[in-house]
Design a protein around this motif. Structure first.
Motif, PDB file in Angstrom:
ATOM      1  N   LEU A 169     -93.124  70.287  94.853  1.00  0.00           N
ATOM      2  CA  LEU A 169     -93.855  71.560  94.182  1.00  0.00           C
ATOM      3  C   LEU A 169     -95.083  71.061  94.893  1.00  0.00           C
ATOM      4  CD1 LEU A 169     -92.351  73.680  91.624  1.00  0.00           C
ATOM      5  CD2 LEU A 169     -91.818  73.733  94.195  1.00  0.00           C
ATOM      6  N   GLU A 173     -98.008  76.453  93.044  1.00  0.00           N
ATOM      7  CA  GLU A 173     -96.144  76.831  92.673  1.00  0.00           C
ATOM      8  C   GLU A 173     -95.835  76.349  91.198  1.00  0.00           C
ATOM      9  OE1 GLU A 173     -94.612  76.891  97.414  1.00  0.00           O
ATOM     10  OE2 GLU A 173     -94.412  75.396  96.179  1.00  0.00           O
ATOM     11  N   GLU A 207     -90.630  81.332  95.394  1.00  0.00           N
ATOM     12  CA  GLU A 207     -90.283  80.465  95.683  1.00  0.00           C
ATOM     13  C   GLU A 207     -90.650  78.716  95.409  1.00  0.00           C
ATOM     14  OE1 GLU A 207     -90.626  78.332  99.675  1.00  0.00           O
ATOM     15  OE2 GLU A 207     -90.187  79.814  98.985  1.00  0.00           O
ATOM     16  N   ARG A 210     -87.022  79.474  93.645  1.00  0.00           N
ATOM     17  CA  ARG A 210     -85.415  78.800  95.003  1.00  0.00           C
ATOM     18  C   ARG A 210     -86.048  77.457  95.132  1.00  0.00           C
ATOM     19  NH1 ARG A 210     -85.933  77.969  99.723  1.00  0.00           N
ATOM     20  NH2 ARG A 210     -88.077  77.474 100.342  1.00  0.00           N
ATOM     21  N   GLN A 211     -86.801  77.085  95.900  1.00  0.00           N
ATOM     22  CA  GLN A 211     -86.717  75.728  95.246  1.00  0.00           C
ATOM     23  C   GLN A 211     -85.923  74.420  94.753  1.00  0.00           C
ATOM     24  OE1 GLN A 211     -90.026  73.524  97.562  1.00  0.00           O
ATOM     25  NE2 GLN A 211     -91.801  75.237  97.305  1.00  0.00           N
ATOM     26  N   SER A 214     -82.513  75.472  95.216  1.00  0.00           N
ATOM     27  CA  SER A 214     -81.574  74.408  96.439  1.00  0.00           C
ATOM     28  C   SER A 214     -81.730  73.101  95.907  1.00  0.00           C
ATOM     29  CB  SER A 214     -82.809  75.519  97.118  1.00  0.00           C
ATOM     30  OG  SER A 214     -84.061  74.650  97.653  1.00  0.00           O
ATOM     31  N   ALA A 215     -81.927  72.464  95.172  1.00  0.00           N
ATOM     32  CA  ALA A 215     -82.285  70.835  94.817  1.00  0.00           C
ATOM     33  C   ALA A 215     -81.016  70.311  94.439  1.00  0.00           C
ATOM     34  CB  ALA A 215     -83.435  70.475  93.692  1.00  0.00           C
TER      35      ALA A 215
END
Length: 215
Positions: A169, A173, A207, A210-211, A214-215
């Motif tokens: 990140l 973030e 954000e 979200r990241q 999605s990992a």
């Protein structure tokens, strides 16, 4: 301690802080001591992160030193604490600011160590960036009622914040997400700590979540 009891402490804390502002060091110690375990744990976590990404070397700074520098800076800057920000989030935010200031100083020292004596002198404005007044400011939203009860990233758990998963990140973030999920600060508190508008604070946390998702 119940929520009512915590609320009842408000006037006593306010009175103690007024004495702190007048120079009461014992009162300052009384207010910060309950938060030392959390500050130490946060310092150890953030130092692991900074070492992993190459910002610091193991010998550059210890958790004890970071907490000590944070408390010293807090005492020196006590008059700058926003009235709307409690001592705990203020100290946590200050610890991030102190660490970033130290990292910037280390970067400059490394650059200077590798510079030839014949090279141009470093830009004074760049050299002073870690002590710039804006760096130590605290954002104070005009309408906190729109944001104070929002706890973003509710789908992210503290156990999801393993060091390695958050290293990809951006620094902003990651800090916003850690303050939200690990320390359970509100949007208003995080915005004040990071000196950002609440809208941007929410976007950073969303954000980051979200990241990680999605990992």
């Amino acid at each position: 301690m119940t929520a009512v009891a915590v609320q009842d402490l408000g006037p006593a804390v306010d009175e103690t802080w007024r004495k702190v502002l007048a120079g009461d060091k014992d009162g300052y110690r009384h207010l910060v001591e309950p938060h030392l375990p959390e500050l130490m744990a946060a310092a150890a976590r953030e130092l692991r992160y900074r070492r992993a990404v190459g910002d610091l070397r193991p010998a550059d700074l210890s958790a004890d030193e970071l907490v000590g520098e944070t408390l010293a800076r807090g005492w020196r800057d006590r008059a700058r604490k926003p009235a709307s920000l409690d001592v705990r989030p203020w100290l946590l935010g200050l610890e991030f600011k102190v660490l970033e200031s130290i990292v910037r100083s280390e970067r400059r020292a490394r650059r200077l160590a590798g510079v030839s004596l014949d090279a141009p002198v470093e830009d004074p404005a760049e050299a002073a960036d870690a002590t710039d007044e804006a760096f130590w400011e605290w954002y104070q939203p005009d309408d906190v009622t729109l944001w104070e009860d929002i706890l973003p990233a509710e789908d992210v758990r503290a156990e999801d914040l393993s060091d390695e998963r958050t290293y990809r990140l951006t620094q902003e973030e990651r800090q916003a997400l850690v303050l939200s999920v690990e320390h359970r600060l509100s949007v208003v508190e995080i915005a004040s700590v990071m000196n950002l508008p609440p809208e941007r604070t929410v976007r950073l946390i969303d954000e980051a979540g979200r990241q990680l998702g999605s990992a």
